[in-house]
Design a protein around this motif. Structure first.
Motif, PDB file in Angstrom:
ATOM      1  N   PHE A  13     121.014 113.338  83.478  1.00 43.99           N
ATOM      2  CA  PHE A  13     121.216 114.529  81.766  1.00 43.99           C
ATOM      3  C   PHE A  13     123.078 114.746  82.626  1.00 43.99           C
ATOM      4  N   ARG A  14     123.139 115.938  83.303  1.00 48.86           N
ATOM      5  CA  ARG A  14     124.362 115.860  83.755  1.00 48.86           C
ATOM      6  C   ARG A  14     125.297 115.198  83.968  1.00 48.86           C
ATOM      7  N   ARG A  15     125.433 113.977  84.082  1.00 45.68           N
ATOM      8  CA  ARG A  15     125.861 112.852  84.478  1.00 45.68           C
ATOM      9  C   ARG A  15     126.071 112.663  82.943  1.00 45.68           C
ATOM     10  N   MET A  16     125.461 112.235  82.489  1.00 44.35           N
ATOM     11  CA  MET A  16     125.332 111.400  81.045  1.00 44.35           C
ATOM     12  C   MET A  16     127.243 112.629  80.643  1.00 44.35           C
ATOM     13  N   SER A  17     126.492 114.551  80.324  1.00 45.05           N
ATOM     14  CA  SER A  17     127.439 115.039  79.595  1.00 45.05           C
ATOM     15  C   SER A  17     128.181 115.112  79.387  1.00 45.05           C
ATOM     16  N   THR A  18     129.310 114.329  81.052  1.00 44.84           N
ATOM     17  CA  THR A  18     130.247 114.269  81.434  1.00 44.84           C
ATOM     18  C   THR A  18     130.750 113.123  80.806  1.00 44.84           C
ATOM     19  N   GLY A  19     129.835 112.109  81.318  1.00 42.44           N
ATOM     20  CA  GLY A  19     130.636 110.606  80.209  1.00 42.44           C
ATOM     21  C   GLY A  19     131.061 110.175  81.880  1.00 42.44           C
ATOM     22  N   ASP A  20     129.789 110.047  82.920  1.00 36.68           N
ATOM     23  CA  ASP A  20     129.806 109.595  83.796  1.00 36.68           C
ATOM     24  C   ASP A  20     128.723 109.078  83.587  1.00 36.68           C
ATOM     25  N   THR A  21     129.338 107.743  83.042  1.00 42.31           N
ATOM     26  CA  THR A  21     128.003 106.400  83.192  1.00 42.31           C
ATOM     27  C   THR A  21     127.712 106.051  84.473  1.00 42.31           C
ATOM     28  N   ASP A  22     128.867 105.857  85.125  1.00 39.98           N
ATOM     29  CA  ASP A  22     129.130 104.987  86.781  1.00 39.98           C
ATOM     30  C   ASP A  22     127.897 105.651  87.509  1.00 39.98           C
ATOM     31  N   ALA A  24     125.785 108.377  86.377  1.00 36.93           N
ATOM     32  CA  ALA A  24     124.388 107.854  86.255  1.00 36.93           C
ATOM     33  C   ALA A  24     123.655 106.668  86.446  1.00 36.93           C
ATOM     34  N   ALA A  25     124.836 105.613  86.418  1.00 38.88           N
ATOM     35  CA  ALA A  25     123.981 104.526  86.980  1.00 38.88           C
ATOM     36  C   ALA A  25     123.370 104.090  87.861  1.00 38.88           C
ATOM     37  N   ASP A  26     124.076 105.231  88.916  1.00 41.65           N
ATOM     38  CA  ASP A  26     123.719 104.806  90.308  1.00 41.65           C
ATOM     39  C   ASP A  26     122.344 105.735  90.527  1.00 41.65           C
ATOM     40  N   LEU A  27     121.943 106.710  89.841  1.00 41.31           N
ATOM     41  CA  LEU A  27     120.659 107.070  90.236  1.00 41.31           C
ATOM     42  C   LEU A  27     119.195 106.102  89.923  1.00 41.31           C
ATOM     43  N   PHE A  28     119.785 105.441  89.240  1.00 39.72           N
ATOM     44  CA  PHE A  28     118.438 103.780  88.980  1.00 39.72           C
ATOM     45  C   PHE A  28     118.819 103.978  90.165  1.00 39.72           C
ATOM     46  N   ALA A  29     117.119 103.184  90.763  1.00 43.00           N
ATOM     47  CA  ALA A  29     116.693 101.546  91.763  1.00 43.00           C
ATOM     48  C   ALA A  29     117.320 100.785  91.902  1.00 43.00           C
ATOM     49  N   ASP A  30     116.912 100.471  92.806  1.00 42.80           N
ATOM     50  CA  ASP A  30     117.779  99.019  92.893  1.00 42.80           C
ATOM     51  C   ASP A  30     117.738  97.844  91.520  1.00 42.80           C
ATOM     52  N   THR A  31     116.188  97.723  91.793  1.00 41.12           N
ATOM     53  CA  THR A  31     115.239  96.863  90.031  1.00 41.12           C
ATOM     54  C   THR A  31     114.921  98.119  89.470  1.00 41.12           C
ATOM     55  N   VAL A  32     115.012  97.952  88.468  1.00 40.75           N
ATOM     56  CA  VAL A  32     114.554  99.197  87.772  1.00 40.75           C
ATOM     57  C   VAL A  32     113.445  98.467  86.295  1.00 40.75           C
ATOM     58  N   ASN A  51     118.302  96.456  86.479  1.00 37.50           N
ATOM     59  CA  ASN A  51     119.344  96.722  87.501  1.00 37.50           C
ATOM     60  C   ASN A  51     120.701  97.601  87.356  1.00 37.50           C
ATOM     61  N   PRO A  52     121.113  98.289  88.638  1.00 39.41           N
ATOM     62  CA  PRO A  52     121.949  99.521  87.958  1.00 39.41           C
ATOM     63  C   PRO A  52     123.919  99.000  86.970  1.00 39.41           C
ATOM     64  N   ALA A  53     123.740  97.479  87.433  1.00 36.18           N
ATOM     65  CA  ALA A  53     124.582  96.169  87.427  1.00 36.18           C
ATOM     66  C   ALA A  53     124.258  96.720  86.130  1.00 36.18           C
ATOM     67  N   VAL A 110     110.344 108.288  88.389  1.00 37.07           N
ATOM     68  CA  VAL A 110     110.748 108.237  89.556  1.00 37.07           C
ATOM     69  C   VAL A 110     110.427 108.382  90.925  1.00 37.07           C
ATOM     70  N   ASN A 111     110.897 107.740  91.685  1.00 32.78           N
ATOM     71  CA  ASN A 111     110.057 107.029  92.633  1.00 32.78           C
ATOM     72  C   ASN A 111     110.508 108.319  93.879  1.00 32.78           C
ATOM     73  N   ASP A 112     109.955 108.040  95.201  1.00 33.76           N
ATOM     74  CA  ASP A 112     109.764 108.527  96.173  1.00 33.76           C
ATOM     75  C   ASP A 112     111.141 109.266  96.715  1.00 33.76           C
ATOM     76  N   GLU A 113     112.357 108.484  96.818  1.00 35.95           N
ATOM     77  CA  GLU A 113     113.702 108.523  96.663  1.00 35.95           C
ATOM     78  C   GLU A 113     114.073 109.043  95.789  1.00 35.95           C
ATOM     79  N   GLY A 114     113.832 109.465  94.749  1.00 31.28           N
ATOM     80  CA  GLY A 114     114.274 110.486  93.651  1.00 31.28           C
ATOM     81  C   GLY A 114     114.987 109.413  92.644  1.00 31.28           C
ATOM     82  N   ALA A 115     114.690 108.086  92.849  1.00 37.55           N
ATOM     83  CA  ALA A 115     115.826 106.897  91.606  1.00 37.55           C
ATOM     84  C   ALA A 115     115.010 106.828  90.671  1.00 37.55           C
ATOM     85  N   ILE A 116     115.924 106.488  89.615  1.00 34.90           N
ATOM     86  CA  ILE A 116     115.068 106.144  88.537  1.00 34.90           C
ATOM     87  C   ILE A 116     114.474 105.063  88.486  1.00 34.90           C
TER      88      ILE A 116
END
Length: 134
Positions: A13-22, A24-32, A51-53, A110-116
């Motif tokens: 939510f911090r990244r989203m509030s600053t417009g950092d959508t890339d 924010a996407a980096d916080l997702f797991a490779d498979t979501v 996926n993040p892309a 959120v998984n054990d590595e902290g990825a959504i």
């Protein structure tokens, strides 16, 4: 696990509030498991993503489709790897000028590595679809 989940969502939510959508996407797991249910034939930014892309594509389509006016998180409830964010959004559809004003919830995991690994946004999808129609 609850602390890791809360920390990940605070950063999301911090990244989203600053417009950092890339970022924010980096916080997702490779498979979501991502979904915003609704009329995908009318609203190009909703629907499933895997996926993040594809999540980055969501943010691009969202920016092309609407003007964000308000996105407020009222509370976040966390239980281990699971969380629910409750809030309200207001946006203007670029092609029609119509306003979307809706309560929403977002379910996260959120998984054990902290990825959504899960994102399910529930909003007034009927209102969104009608706002896109001329």
């Amino acid at each position: 696990m609850t602390d890791r989940t809360r920390s990940t969502l605070d950063e999301f939510f911090r990244r989203m509030s600053t417009g950092d959508t890339d970022g924010a996407a980096d916080l997702f797991a490779d498979t979501v498991e991502w979904d915003i249910p609704g009329a995908t034939e009318l609203v190009p930014w909703i629907g499933p993503r895997r996926n993040p892309a594809e999540i980055r594509e969501f943010y691009d389509l969202l920016d092309k489709g609407l003007i964000k006016d308000r996105f407020e998180i009222e509370r976040v409830l966390v239980d281990g790897p699971h969380a629910v964010a409750i809030g309200r959004l207001r946006s203007i559809i670029r092609s029609t000028g119509k306003v979307i004003d809706s309560a929403f919830t977002i379910q996260f995991e959120v998984n054990d590595e902290g990825a959504i690994t899960k994102y399910l946004l529930l909003e007034d999808s009927w209102h969104v679809a009608n706002a896109v129609l001329p």
